[in-house]
Write an enzyme that holds these catalytic residues in place. Structure first.
Site: not given
Length: 427
Positions: A143, A238, A266
C-alpha cells in the site's frame, strides 16, 4: 450501562462516513464498536470509558518512543508558542532535511510534505518526469497511499496491468500501473524483459506492513535493483512504515540496497503530520521551482510537526535504542507463538525491528496470496479476546503491529499472558 464508545460511535456515524476518518480505524472486519481514545501515555492508551489498553498500533507506527514522551511534548509546546504555521521557510525545515539526508545516505535532498500518500504520489510523479516514461510497477498487497494510480489490484493473469480497487479511479489511470507478486524475482525479470524500456519506476515496501508484516527477500530486492539499473528505471523504497521503525537507516540499511528514491513518513513526524520523499540531487533538481515537475503544500514542513519529528529522530539515536526495541519485539512475537503452540492453535509470528506480524497459519506468508489464506475468523476471535484483556491490536488480520521503547518487560509479559488466555478460548 451504555458505553461511551457506543454513544460516540452512534454520533460519529451521523456526521462522518462510517463513523471514522480513516477506514482502518473502523472495526468492520472484526466486528464491534471502535474504541474512541481520550488520552495516551507510554505504551498505553485509554478509551472514552477510561479503560486502559496496552497499545500495539502506536498511531500506526509513529509512537516509537511511546505516547506523549515528555521531550516531544515539550518541543511541540515550545514550537506552538512561536507560531503554528507561517507559509514561509523555517530553520527547522533545514535541520530536518539535513538530518534525514545524514541518516539515510541514499538521499542527497528531500522535500517535506504532510502525509505518506502525498509523498508517494509526488515521488512517482517525479520519477515519470525524470524518465519521460509512464509505467509504474507495484506489488500486490503493498500500500502506497490513496492516490488514484496506486489504488490498483492485480489483473486477471500474470504479467498484466492492474484494475482499480476503488470507485472513482478511472481505468485509464490504472492502465499505467502494473501489479506483480511480492517476493517473485522471476516474474519481475520476465516483466522487465517485456516492458523494461517503458518503466519509469518500481515502488515497493521493502518490509511490507499493509498485508500484515511481510519482509521482502534479499534476492527479490537485489533483482529489482539490478533491473532498474539495467533498464534506466528508478527504484523507490516506500519506507513510510519501515523508515526509522526497523532500523535507524530504515529497511535499506538492513538489506544494504540503495534505492534511487525513498518515501518516508510516520516516525519522522513523531505523531504529527510530516512525511518526505528524497533522492539524489540529480533527480530532485527536476522538482519545482528548479524543474518542471510541480509539487506544493501549504503546510509542508509545518514548524510544530517538524519539532515533534526532530525530537523523535534525536531520541531514536540513543545508543542501543534499536537493539533494545528489536529484542523486545522479537521476545513478544516468540512468546505469543509459544502460547499458541501450547494451545495447539495453528499460528506463527514474525518481527523486524519494532514491527511484528501475527498469522493464523502454520508458516509465515511470503506474499499477498499466502497471507489471504490465513484464518481470518480465528484472528477476529483472538482480537476480541485480547481487547477484552486490555491489549489493543490492529483491528484487521492484514495489518502489522508496532512496539514502542516504552513496552518494557512487564508490558510484554502481560501481553503474552493475555495471548495465552486468548488462545485457550480458541482451542
Amino acid at each position: 450501562m451504555t458505553s461511551n464508545n457506543d454513544i460516540l460511535f452512534e454520533r460519529a456515524q451521523r456526521s462522518t462516513p462510517g463513523g471514522v476518518n480513516s477506514p482502518v480505524r473502523a472495526f468492520r472486519s472484526v466486528g464491534g464498536t471502535p474504541r474512541f481514545i481520550s488520552r495516551a501515555a507510554g505504551p498505553y492508551f485509554w478509551d472514552a470509558d477510561d479503560r486502559r489498553y496496552i497499545d500495539y498500533i502506536g498511531s500506526w507506527g509513529p509512537a516509537i518512543v511511546g505516547h506523549a514522551h515528555p521531550a516531544v511534548v515539550k518541543a511541540v509546546q515550545e514550537a506552538a508558542e512561536r507560531g503554528l504555521s507561517f507559509g514561509a521557510p523555517t530553520e527547522g525545515e533545514v535541520l530536518m532535511a539535513e538530518e534525514l539526508c545524514r541518516l539515510v545516505p541514499s538521499m542527497e535532498q528531500v522535500r517535506l510534505v504532510s502525509s505518506g500518500t502525498e509523498a508517494a504520489m509526488s515521488a512517482l510523479r517525479l520519477a515519470r518526469g525524470v524518465t519521460g516514461r509512464d509505467l509504474v510497477i507495484k506489488f500486490e498487497g503493498c500500500y502506497h497511499g490513496h492516490a488514484d494510480s496506486l489504488l490498483v489490484k492485480a489483473g486477471s493473469g500474470m504479467l498484466t496491468f492492474g484494475n482499480p480497487t476503488s470507485a472513482g479511479v478511472p481505468e485509464d489511470f490504472a492502465r499505467h500501473t502494473m501489479v506483480l507478486d511480492y517476493n517473485d524475482a522471476q516474474q519481475l525479470e520476465e516483466t522487465f524483459a517485456r516492458v523494461g524500456d517503458r518503466v519509469a519506476c518500481v515502488i515497493v515496501e521493502p518490509v511490507a506492513g499493509n498485508m500484515n508484516l511481510l519482509p521482502a527477500t534479499p534476492e527479490f530486492l537485489q533483482t529489482m535493483r539490478d533491473l532498474c539499473t539495467k533498464y534506466g528505471a528508478l527504484l523507490a523504497f516506500d519506507e513510510v512504515m519501515s523508515g526509522f521503525r526497523v532500523a535507524l537507516g530504515g529497511a535499506q540499511s538492513l538489506y544494504g540496497i540503495a534505492p534511487d528514491m525513498t518515501v518516508l513518513g510516520k516516525v519522522i513526524g513523531g505523531g504529527l503530520p510530516v512525511a518526505a520523499f528524497g533522492a539524489s540531487a540529480a533527480v530532485m533538481k527536476h522538482l519545482a521551482p528548479l524543474g518542471g515537475v510541480y509539487q506544493a503544500g501549504t503546510l509542508s514542513g509545518n514548524p510544530v510537526a517538524v519539532a515533534a519529528g526532530m525530537t523523535t529522530l534525536k531520541l531514536v539515536q540513543a545508543p542501543g535504542f534499536y537493539e533494545a526495541l528489536s529484542a523486545q519485539t522479537a521476545r513478544m512475537a516468540a512468546g505469543i507463538g509459544d502460547a499458541a503452540r501450547e494451545a495447539g492453535v495453528p499460528f506463527c509470528a514474525n518481527s523486524v525491528g519494532g514491527m511484528f506480524g501475527l498469522y493464523f497459519t502454520a508458516d509465515v506468508p511470503r506474499n499477498y496470496a499466502e497471507m489471504m489464506k490465513c484464518d481470518k475468523a480465528a484472528f477476529n476471535a483472538f482480537f476480541h479476546a485480547m481487547l477484552d484483556a486490555g491489549v489493543y491490536l490492529a483491528p484487521s488480520a492484514f495489518e502489522a503491529g508496532f512496539v514502542s521503547a516504552q513496552h518494557d518487560d512487564a508490558v510484554i509479559d502481560a501481553t503474552i499472558d493475555a495471548a495465552r488466555q486468548a488462545f485457550a478460548t480458541l482451542r
